[in-house]
Write a protein that holds these residues in place. Structure first.
Motif, PDB file in Angstrom:
ATOM      1  N   HIS A  68       8.213   5.680  -2.957  1.00 17.74           N
ATOM      2  CA  HIS A  68       8.684   7.047  -3.210  1.00 17.74           C
ATOM      3  C   HIS A  68       7.831   8.087  -2.493  1.00 17.74           C
ATOM      4  O   HIS A  68       7.880   9.277  -2.798  1.00 17.74           O
ATOM      5  N   LYS A  69       7.028   7.621  -1.534  1.00 18.30           N
ATOM      6  CA  LYS A  69       6.222   8.479  -0.664  1.00 18.30           C
ATOM      7  C   LYS A  69       5.253   9.364  -1.451  1.00 18.30           C
ATOM      8  O   LYS A  69       4.990  10.507  -1.086  1.00 18.30           O
ATOM      9  N   ARG A  70       4.717   8.828  -2.542  1.00 20.78           N
ATOM     10  CA  ARG A  70       3.730   9.555  -3.342  1.00 20.78           C
ATOM     11  C   ARG A  70       2.336   9.207  -2.836  1.00 20.78           C
ATOM     12  O   ARG A  70       1.553   8.543  -3.498  1.00 20.78           O
ATOM     13  N   PHE A  71       2.027   9.661  -1.619  1.00 19.85           N
ATOM     14  CA  PHE A  71       0.759   9.258  -1.021  1.00 19.85           C
ATOM     15  C   PHE A  71      -0.441   9.886  -1.721  1.00 19.85           C
ATOM     16  O   PHE A  71      -1.561   9.397  -1.617  1.00 19.85           O
ATOM     17  N   GLU A  72      -0.207  10.969  -2.489  1.00 20.24           N
ATOM     18  CA  GLU A  72      -1.308  11.554  -3.253  1.00 20.24           C
ATOM     19  C   GLU A  72      -1.755  10.602  -4.364  1.00 20.24           C
ATOM     20  O   GLU A  72      -2.934  10.551  -4.713  1.00 20.24           O
ATOM     21  N   VAL A  73      -0.803   9.823  -4.911  1.00 20.68           N
ATOM     22  CA  VAL A  73      -1.147   8.824  -5.921  1.00 20.68           C
ATOM     23  C   VAL A  73      -1.937   7.687  -5.277  1.00 20.68           C
ATOM     24  O   VAL A  73      -2.940   7.210  -5.834  1.00 20.68           O
ATOM     25  N   LEU A  74      -1.510   7.247  -4.098  1.00 15.76           N
ATOM     26  CA  LEU A  74      -2.223   6.179  -3.391  1.00 15.76           C
ATOM     27  C   LEU A  74      -3.642   6.607  -3.042  1.00 15.76           C
ATOM     28  O   LEU A  74      -4.586   5.807  -3.134  1.00 15.76           O
ATOM     29  N   GLU A  75      -3.793   7.853  -2.644  1.00 16.55           N
ATOM     30  CA  GLU A  75      -5.121   8.354  -2.307  1.00 16.55           C
ATOM     31  C   GLU A  75      -6.018   8.374  -3.545  1.00 16.55           C
ATOM     32  O   GLU A  75      -7.206   8.009  -3.479  1.00 16.55           O
ATOM     33  N   LEU A  76      -5.457   8.774  -4.675  1.00 18.08           N
ATOM     34  CA  LEU A  76      -6.210   8.775  -5.926  1.00 18.08           C
ATOM     35  C   LEU A  76      -6.650   7.358  -6.292  1.00 18.08           C
ATOM     36  O   LEU A  76      -7.808   7.129  -6.663  1.00 18.08           O
ATOM     37  N   LEU A  77      -5.737   6.403  -6.153  1.00 19.10           N
ATOM     38  CA  LEU A  77      -6.048   5.022  -6.510  1.00 19.10           C
ATOM     39  C   LEU A  77      -7.123   4.446  -5.597  1.00 19.10           C
ATOM     40  O   LEU A  77      -8.005   3.704  -6.041  1.00 19.10           O
ATOM     41  N   ARG A  78      -7.054   4.794  -4.341  1.00 14.01           N
ATOM     42  CA  ARG A  78      -8.032   4.255  -3.400  1.00 14.01           C
ATOM     43  C   ARG A  78      -9.416   4.864  -3.639  1.00 14.01           C
ATOM     44  O   ARG A  78     -10.439   4.191  -3.499  1.00 14.01           O
ATOM     45  N   GLU A  79      -9.465   6.152  -4.003  1.00 16.80           N
ATOM     46  CA  GLU A  79     -10.745   6.826  -4.178  1.00 16.80           C
ATOM     47  C   GLU A  79     -11.440   6.447  -5.489  1.00 16.80           C
ATOM     48  O   GLU A  79     -12.649   6.224  -5.521  1.00 16.80           O
ATOM     49  N   LYS A  80     -10.650   6.366  -6.562  1.00 15.95           N
ATOM     50  CA  LYS A  80     -11.258   6.198  -7.880  1.00 15.95           C
ATOM     51  C   LYS A  80     -11.088   4.808  -8.491  1.00 15.95           C
ATOM     52  O   LYS A  80     -11.787   4.475  -9.453  1.00 15.95           O
ATOM     53  N   PHE A  81     -10.162   4.022  -7.961  1.00 14.57           N
ATOM     54  CA  PHE A  81      -9.912   2.713  -8.564  1.00 14.57           C
ATOM     55  C   PHE A  81      -9.879   1.611  -7.507  1.00 14.57           C
ATOM     56  O   PHE A  81      -9.132   0.646  -7.611  1.00 14.57           O
ATOM     57  N   SER A  82     -10.675   1.792  -6.462  1.00 10.92           N
ATOM     58  CA  SER A  82     -10.685   0.826  -5.355  1.00 10.92           C
ATOM     59  C   SER A  82     -11.286  -0.517  -5.761  1.00 10.92           C
ATOM     60  O   SER A  82     -11.146  -1.504  -5.044  1.00 10.92           O
ATOM     61  N   ASN A  83     -11.963  -0.574  -6.925  1.00 11.41           N
ATOM     62  CA  ASN A  83     -12.543  -1.833  -7.377  1.00 11.41           C
ATOM     63  C   ASN A  83     -11.480  -2.815  -7.863  1.00 11.41           C
ATOM     64  O   ASN A  83     -11.746  -4.007  -8.003  1.00 11.41           O
ATOM     65  N   MET A  84     -10.267  -2.327  -8.090  1.00 17.86           N
ATOM     66  CA  MET A  84      -9.171  -3.192  -8.545  1.00 17.86           C
ATOM     67  C   MET A  84      -8.425  -3.736  -7.331  1.00 17.86           C
ATOM     68  O   MET A  84      -7.263  -3.422  -7.078  1.00 17.86           O
ATOM     69  N   LYS A  85      -9.101  -4.562  -6.541  1.00 18.43           N
ATOM     70  CA  LYS A  85      -8.570  -5.010  -5.256  1.00 18.43           C
ATOM     71  C   LYS A  85      -7.334  -5.893  -5.396  1.00 18.43           C
ATOM     72  O   LYS A  85      -6.478  -5.918  -4.512  1.00 18.43           O
ATOM     73  N   SER A  86      -7.236  -6.627  -6.477  1.00 14.16           N
ATOM     74  CA  SER A  86      -6.089  -7.515  -6.642  1.00 14.16           C
ATOM     75  C   SER A  86      -4.782  -6.741  -6.695  1.00 14.16           C
ATOM     76  O   SER A  86      -3.751  -7.200  -6.206  1.00 14.16           O
ATOM     77  N   ALA A  87      -4.824  -5.525  -7.260  1.00 11.94           N
ATOM     78  CA  ALA A  87      -3.617  -4.708  -7.335  1.00 11.94           C
ATOM     79  C   ALA A  87      -3.205  -4.204  -5.956  1.00 11.94           C
ATOM     80  O   ALA A  87      -2.013  -4.038  -5.679  1.00 11.94           O
ATOM     81  N   PHE A  88      -4.176  -3.984  -5.067  1.00 11.98           N
ATOM     82  CA  PHE A  88      -3.855  -3.549  -3.705  1.00 11.98           C
ATOM     83  C   PHE A  88      -3.099  -4.637  -2.944  1.00 11.98           C
ATOM     84  O   PHE A  88      -2.297  -4.349  -2.070  1.00 11.98           O
ATOM     85  N   ARG A  89      -3.378  -5.892  -3.276  1.00  7.95           N
ATOM     86  CA  ARG A  89      -2.767  -7.000  -2.539  1.00  7.95           C
ATOM     87  C   ARG A  89      -1.400  -7.391  -3.094  1.00  7.95           C
ATOM     88  O   ARG A  89      -0.735  -8.255  -2.534  1.00  7.95           O
ATOM     89  N   ALA A  90      -0.966  -6.760  -4.166  1.00  9.46           N
ATOM     90  CA  ALA A  90       0.269  -7.149  -4.833  1.00  9.46           C
ATOM     91  C   ALA A  90       1.500  -6.922  -3.947  1.00  9.46           C
ATOM     92  O   ALA A  90       1.546  -5.990  -3.138  1.00  9.46           O
ATOM     93  N   VAL A  91       2.485  -7.808  -4.119  1.00  4.72           N
ATOM     94  CA  VAL A  91       3.764  -7.690  -3.412  1.00  4.72           C
ATOM     95  C   VAL A  91       4.892  -7.825  -4.426  1.00  4.72           C
ATOM     96  O   VAL A  91       4.695  -8.360  -5.522  1.00  4.72           O
ATOM     97  N   ASP A  92       6.076  -7.359  -4.064  1.00  2.00           N
ATOM     98  CA  ASP A  92       7.206  -7.462  -4.981  1.00  2.00           C
ATOM     99  C   ASP A  92       7.939  -8.783  -4.775  1.00  2.00           C
ATOM    100  O   ASP A  92       7.465  -9.674  -4.066  1.00  2.00           O
ATOM    101  N   ASN A  93       9.121  -8.897  -5.377  1.00  3.60           N
ATOM    102  CA  ASN A  93       9.874 -10.153  -5.304  1.00  3.60           C
ATOM    103  C   ASN A  93      10.304 -10.515  -3.893  1.00  3.60           C
ATOM    104  O   ASN A  93      10.617 -11.684  -3.618  1.00  3.60           O
ATOM    105  N   MET A  94      10.352  -9.548  -2.979  1.00  4.06           N
ATOM    106  CA  MET A  94      10.758  -9.794  -1.601  1.00  4.06           C
ATOM    107  C   MET A  94       9.560  -9.915  -0.669  1.00  4.06           C
ATOM    108  O   MET A  94       9.713  -9.947   0.543  1.00  4.06           O
ATOM    109  N   GLY A  95       8.365  -9.934  -1.226  1.00  7.64           N
ATOM    110  CA  GLY A  95       7.161 -10.080  -0.405  1.00  7.64           C
ATOM    111  C   GLY A  95       6.706  -8.790   0.244  1.00  7.64           C
ATOM    112  O   GLY A  95       5.864  -8.813   1.146  1.00  7.64           O
TER     113      GLY A  95
END
Length: 325
Positions: A68-95
Motif C-alpha cells: 500500500h506504499k506506506r514507506f513511512e511505516v517501513l522506515e519506522l520499522l527499520r529504524e526502531k525494530f530492525s532487531n526483528m530480522k525474521s519479519a523482514f525476511r517474511a514472504v506471502d503465499n506467492m513468495g
C-alpha cells in the motif's frame, strides 16, 4: 510466460464475503495498511510479538505496508525494530517479499494525477521502499522466479507507454504555445512605442513604461524560446523508467516554469506599452487598472501550475533517489 504478479499480489480477503479486508486483520496490520505510524509504534512497544501477525494471504506488516506504499511505516520499522530480522525476511503465499509488493502497480490509486506524473510517483515510492528494506530483499525471487525489479518492470509496462504518450502530447502542446508567445514577443520587442527621434533614439526612452516594456518583452522572448526548446526535447526523447524519478519531472518543472515566466512577462510588456494609450487620459489610475487586468490571469496560471506540477516537482528535488539502478 510469467503470470501477472498483479493477480498474485491481490489481497484475497478484499472480496471475501463482501466484507472490508480490515475485518480479517489484526490491529497492527490495519494500522500498517492505512499508514498510521503512531499506532504501529505503540502496538509494537506494548506487544513486540505482534510483528509476527499475518493476514489470510500470509502477508505480514512489511508486505502490507509496502503493497500500500506506506514507506513511512517501513522506515519506522527499520529504524526502531530492525532487531526483528525474521519479519523482514517474511514472504506471502506467492513468495512475494516487501519489495515485490512495493513493485506492484495498483490502477486507480493516484486519481487526479496525470499519467506521466503517476509514473514519477510510482518510481519515487519504489525507490523509497527499496531504501527502507534490508539489502538482501532486493535479490529475492517469488514463486514465479521474478525479482522485485522484474515485477516493477512487468506491472508498469503499460503505464510507461501511457506516460510517454502523455509526455509527448503535453510537450507538443506547450511547445506550440511557447512558439506562439515567442513569435508575438519577437514582433513586439522590435517595435518602439512612440517612435524615434532624429538621432534614432526612442522618444520615450526615459519613461518608466518604456523601460518596463523593453525589459519584459526581452524576458518574454528569452523564456518562451527556452521553454519551447525544453518541451521539444522532452517530446523527442524516449524516456526510460528510471528517468521518471528525477530527470523527467525536473525537465517538466523547468519547462513549465519558463513558460509561466514568458506568459507573465508578455502581459507586463503589453501593459508597459499600452499605458501610453490610456495613460494620458487616466494618468495614475491606469497603473492599478492594468494590475487588475493582469492579476487574475497571473493568479490563475500560478494556481494551476502549482497544483498540477510544482508540488510533485519539488517533492522530487527533496527526495534523494538513487539513479544508479
Amino acid at each position: 510466460m510469467h503470470a501477472d504478479p498483479r493477480q498474485q499480489l491481490e489481497n484475497k480477503t478484499d472480496t471475501q464475503n463482501g466484507k472490508d479486508p480490515d475485518t480479517y486483520m489484526s490491529p497492527l496490520l490495519v494500522a500498517a495498511r492505512h499508514g498510521t505510524t503512531e499506532m504501529v509504534e505503540k502496538i509494537l512497544e506494548i506487544q513486540p510479538a505482534a510483528i509476527l501477525d499475518v493476514d489470510p494471504a500470509n502477508k505480514n506488516i512489511f508486505v502490507l505496508a509496502a503493497e500500500h506504499k506506506r514507506f513511512e511505516v517501513l522506515e519506522l520499522l527499520r529504524e526502531k525494530f530492525s532487531n526483528m530480522k525474521s519479519a523482514f525476511r517474511a514472504v506471502d503465499n506467492m513468495g512475494n517479499n516487501a519489495l515485490h509488493a512495493a513493485a506492484m502497480y495498483r490502477p486507480g490509486r493516484w486519481i487526479g494525477i496525470p499519467d506521466g506524473l503517476q509514473m514519477q510517483v510510482e518510481t519515487i515510492l519504489f525507490e523509497a521502499v527499496k531504501k527502507s528494506v534490508p539489502e538482501y530483499i532486493l535479490r529475492g525471487s517469488n514463486n514465479d522466479n521474478m525479482t522485485p525489479k522484474q515485477v516493477f518492470d512487468h506491472t508498469h509496462a503499460m503505464l510507461l507507454e501511457t506516460s510517454r504518450t502523455w509526455l509527448k502530447e503535453t510537450s507538443n502542446q506547450c511547445s506550440g504555445l511557447a512558439g506562439i508567445i515567442a513569435s508575438v514577443t519577437f514582433a513586439t520587442s522590435t517595435a518602439i512605442p512612440g517612435g524615434v527621434t532624429e538621432k534614432d533614439r526612442p522618444k520615450l526612452e526615459n519613461q518608466l513604461g518604456f523601460t518596463i516594456f523593453a525589459a519584459s518583452s526581452l524576458i518574454a522572448l528569452s523564456f518562451s524560446v527556452t521553454s519551447a526548446v525544453v518541451f521539444l526535447t522532452i517530446a523527442n526523447s524516449r524516456h526510460e523508467k528510471r528517468d521518471f524519478a528525477k530527470k523527467v519531472p525536473r525537465m517538466l518543472f523547468f519547462g513549465f516554469f519558463t513558460l509561466f515566466i514568458s506568459i507573465a512577462a508578455t502581459l507586463i510588456s503589453f501593459c508597459g506599452a499600452h499605458i501610453y494609450i490610456l495613460g494620458y487620459k487616466l494618468k495614475y489610475a491606469a497603473i492599478p487598472l492594468y494590475a487588475l487586468v493582469v492579476l487574475p490571469i497571473t493568479v490563475f496560471s500560478l494556481a494551476q501550475f502549482r497544483k498540477s506540477y510544482l508540488q510533485l516537482a519539488l517533492a522530487t528535488f527533496e527526495m534523494k533517489i538513487d539513479d544508479s539502478g
